[in-house]
Scaffold this active site. Sequence first.
Site, PDB file in Angstrom:
ATOM      1  N   GLU A 347      -5.299 -12.859   6.881  1.00 26.37           N
ATOM      2  CA  GLU A 347      -5.909 -13.072   5.565  1.00 26.37           C
ATOM      3  C   GLU A 347      -5.535 -14.399   4.895  1.00 26.37           C
ATOM      4  OE1 GLU A 347      -6.534  -8.617   3.826  1.00 26.37           O
ATOM      5  OE2 GLU A 347      -4.460  -9.321   3.864  1.00 26.37           O
ATOM      6  N   TYR A 348      -5.814 -15.514   5.538  1.00 26.24           N
ATOM      7  CA  TYR A 348      -5.585 -16.809   4.907  1.00 26.24           C
ATOM      8  C   TYR A 348      -6.853 -17.189   4.139  1.00 26.24           C
ATOM      9  CZ  TYR A 348      -3.663 -21.426   4.102  1.00 26.24           C
ATOM     10  OH  TYR A 348      -3.137 -22.553   3.509  1.00 26.24           O
TER      11      TYR A 348
END
Length: 718
Positions: A347-348
């Site tokens: 989840e960047y």
Amino acid sequence: MMPNRSIKQITLQPPLIMKKLNDFIKISLCVLFLSVSTTHIYSQVTALKVIPEVQQFDSKDGTYTLPNTILIKVNTTQNDSLMSIATQLKEELQSMFQVKASISATSSHTATSSNEILLTYSNTSLQNKEAYNLDLDSNAGITISGASKQGVFWATRTLLQLSENHHKTIPSGVITDHPDYPNRGFMLDVGRKFFTIDYLRAYVKILSYYKMNEFHVHLNDNAFSSHYNNDWSKTYAAFRLESDTYPGLAAEDGHYTKDEFRDLQRLGMQYGVNVIPEIDIPAHSLAFTRYNPELMASAPYADDHLAILEDDKLPIIYDFFDKLFDEYIKGDNPVFIGPDVHIGTDEYIKEGKGRDVDNAQAKRFREFTNHYLNYIADSGKTPRLWGGLEWLKDDPLTDVKPVGNAVMNAWSKDWVNAEKMLDDGFDIISTPDTWLYIVPAAGYYRDFLDISWLYSNYRPEKVNTAVTLPDFQKGLLGATFAVWNDVSGNGISQMDVHYRTIPALKVLGTKNWKVAPIKTFEDYQTLANLSSDGPNLNMSGRYTEAELNAMTSKVGGKAIRFKGKKALNLGGTNFGYNYDVSFDLNLSTNNRANAILFQSAYGKITLNTEGTGKLGFSRDGYTYTFNFSPEHKNWQTIRLVADYKGVMLFVNGKEIEHLTAYKKTEGLPNGFNYQQTLMFPLEQVGDAKNGFSGSIKNLKLKHLSTEEANDILLKVQD
């Protein structure tokens, strides 16, 4: 119009009639035989009380009864590597069943006496490396033959469960068993909530008892800033492993020493469980960016993201984490001693704009992922990662390849294209968030997994709600379920997490080992409710009537006087949900702050709690008080009734207060339902240093069904 046919054309001759009749009878008999045989095979398998269900059981006449003394023979003609399993089995037979065992070496491949257990490698080909045969014979004893050391060990777990659940008298027969999937796992987020090393060690043993062979430990993470008034500087974050390279990086409110984590992995190796450490980067990294602000990303990325898009900071980031991984992987005494290391890559995204992905962001994320896949592989470990490549795609596409046989957790249909990852050469582990994510008391994902649906419908090929892979798809290794403690500071205890985890562990242990079990769900659930946590474990706090009576007899009708420095061992751990506990109490006037009334390794019931004079309890760093101060020099009957949602106090038969979840709006963190729960501590009454002063008698302990607990808690509340 139908053509005209003569009678001769449609009339069968007598020999032909007989042939047709004989064929019909043969087919009918075959169908009947197959039906009866299949039913017989099914009934044999379902006769065994063991989780996961075995693949095959060919029954014999009679039963095998575990004797009071037994000889464990180990075939050492190939090597002596099974001796350690024999030693462990000897100890477990003694502690669980009071069976006295001795060990000897042999060249035999079969047991010959009813008081023998023989351990050997199989001299025939078995299904896979974890396969085993277990022959239970009332006259010849027990013969265990495994395709490998691991197969032999799994057979001992089956034997212990059968002995426990059948009360030492087991149906005789031959078990032929193996797992359908090689990787069967559980992931625990210890970053947002600390779990003691003793808890993790217990979970290694619990997982092993149900033939789950992976324990994925998520070592760092942070809370949501929304629970801290959107102030990242106040948001909780933790990294849980001692570091000499970066002194002070490990969380002060709980972390593991290097020796503790090494020993945890060694314990896993003993029990057939691969402990997989995860350092989650480049997002979920507030513990690192707070330690070294040079690592922190700038807007539009949140403070828990590494600044991988900033060219001047990227060398600093690589240097920091290369050294951190080196500290744990390299050297003469590495900390990560198992085969796998997980690098996160989850989840960047831009803060508040997760769907807004630009080319530079996707490209640098993929380059960063490649760097650490290569770094871990070059360090001699198998890299693991969360799937995140589907969301973050640049143009032209920066390829990410499964360097070092990298393994990916396929957790979300938005983030992971499982079919493409398989085509690209990744092995994948099915970790679908829709079905296999527990987030305790959060109000999203699942508080408890849907055990009935999972047992009846789930298989690892269901990688998400949109994609089901072909059965036994090559590259699909199995499934992992996860506990994410997203809501830091919400009052959830370690025991609350266990209460949610243990039913999930049993059903996923089943579905990973035998994807299509034969037992009905109702029969499975009855067995699951009966089955313990494993050898010498009782984290669930379940007791027989005899065990409860043994504890209550120590605090019976005759009052016992305590003077502040006395402890009485009850012999329990905790009393699990749902329970009803009462006792009579007569206090002196000189109880110090937090004087201990009852205690265990996981919690305490206290008098004069926090100096208020009130009855209260504490566990996991949380302290709770009832609006009740016990009288001095006067007998009162204290009663506590609890389920996983809260605990109710009665005094002399009158309801005083029901502590249960409430919406927390004051202080930080806030904005969630704050839990007030207690598994009743049953290790000791009092304490040798800060025990209570007064007298106690008439301890009563009762397990309640859900219906009984609701009948008390809800009726009284109404």
